[in-house]
Design a protein around this motif. Structure first.
Motif, short mmCIF file in Angstrom:
data_model
loop_
_atom_site.label_atom_id
_atom_site.label_comp_id
_atom_site.label_asym_id
_atom_site.label_seq_id
_atom_site.Cartn_x
_atom_site.Cartn_y
_atom_site.Cartn_z
N ARG A 185 0.81 -1.22 0.00
CA ARG A 185 0.00 0.00 0.00
C ARG A 185 0.85 1.27 0.00
O ARG A 185 0.31 2.36 0.16
CB ARG A 185 -0.94 0.00 1.21
N LEU B 115 -5.64 0.16 8.07
CA LEU B 115 -5.35 0.92 6.86
C LEU B 115 -6.48 1.89 6.52
O LEU B 115 -6.24 3.04 6.11
CB LEU B 115 -5.11 -0.04 5.70
N THR B 116 -7.71 1.45 6.70
CA THR B 116 -8.87 2.30 6.44
C THR B 116 -8.86 3.50 7.40
O THR B 116 -9.12 4.63 6.99
CB THR B 116 -10.17 1.52 6.60
N LYS C 84 -6.19 5.98 6.40
CA LYS C 84 -6.64 6.76 5.23
C LYS C 84 -7.59 7.86 5.67
O LYS C 84 -7.55 8.98 5.17
CB LYS C 84 -7.32 5.82 4.22
N ASN D 136 -5.92 10.89 6.74
CA ASN D 136 -5.03 11.43 5.69
C ASN D 136 -3.59 10.98 5.89
O ASN D 136 -2.64 11.73 5.62
CB ASN D 136 -5.12 12.96 5.63
#
Length: 265
Positions: free
Chosen positions: A30, A257-258, A261, A264
């Protein structure tokens, strides 16, 4: 943040740093620069670490914090920290010291101020806490103790496989320090939870965790009530302390990971 955001994974007691390898691979895919340095005394492999447990003995919470602080100082930018169990406590301490961009604390060991002490936590820590001499020793879990403390929601075969693959001796000192935290005004388990300038923090709880039950994680969340910095919590009702290494690890990793995100990061 750019595509080379550093991520440092911090393991807890009884697991080798290499247990983070599936997470490292996923985060690298990622776009993160992910690493999992071991604790002081950890050898490069599980087998080498098991063969020299004395190298682990005697290291306390402050030793581990200073160890990772030195690693962070060598980086070009502040990292994201992801810690499990005592690694989650270490991540919170480093975040409170403004040494990280953000932190994710998964089933994190009790910090100073957390009062609930469930019976399952006492049973999980009994192999160490039952003998004060273990303060300066490294102690291994048996397969049965590992199953209770870590892998109570997976099959016995998977628990045995996880034990054989990842388990290592652990220094007893951090457990004794955490156990005495609320009686020691200068406890190394104290975290700067009132820090307003720190980066965001995510606490993750396993609803069937024997070692760090959800009530402990929710009590940890309350310790941050005097800070307006982002502090979130996510609960996995059916997961135990092995949630970072067992067959359900990917769901937990994707959730982190979500969340990153969403920040930011």
């Amino acid at each position: 943040m750019g595509m080379s955001t550093p991520v440092i994974f911090i393991h807890g007691l009884w697991l080798h740093a290499s247990s983070w390898q599936p997470w490292i691979d996923l985060f690298a895919d990622r776009g993160y620069h992910a690493v999992a340095p071991g604790w002081p005394g950890d050898a490069e492999t599980v087998a080498q670490t098991r063969a020299n447990p004395d190298a682990l003995a005697g290291h306390g919470i402050d030793d581990v914090v200073e160890h990772y602080a030195r690693i962070i100082e060598a980086l070009p930018t502040k990292p994201i920290l992801i810690g499990h169990s005592f690694g989650g406590m270490i991540a919170q301490k480093l975040l409170g010291l403004d040494l990280a961009t953000a932190a994710i604390a998964i089933d994190a060991a009790q910090i100073k101020g957390v009062l609930p002490l469930p019976l399952s936590t006492l049973r999980s820590g009994f192999p160490v806490l039952s003998n004060p001499a273990n303060t300066n020793r490294a102690v291994s879990l048996t397969k049965e103790q590992f199953r209770y403390a870590f892998a109570n929601t997976v099959t016995e075969q998977e628990s045995t496989d996880l034990y054989d693959r990842w388990s290592i001796p652990a220094p007893g000192k951090p457990l004794f320090e955490a156990a005495a935290a609320n009686f020691n005004p200068h406890s190394p388990a104290k975290v700067d939870t009132a820090n307003e300038s720190r980066g965001p923090l995510l606490l993750i709880a396993g609803g069937k965790d024997h070692t760090v039950p959800e009530v402990v994680v929710r009590s940890t969340l309350k310790q941050y009530r005097h800070s307006h910095a982002v502090t979130d919590i996510i609960d996995f009702p059916d997961k135990a302390h092995s949630l970072t290494i067992d067959s359900g690890w990917h769901e937990v990793a994707e959730t982190t990971l979500t969340w990153l995100k969403g920040q930011n990061l």
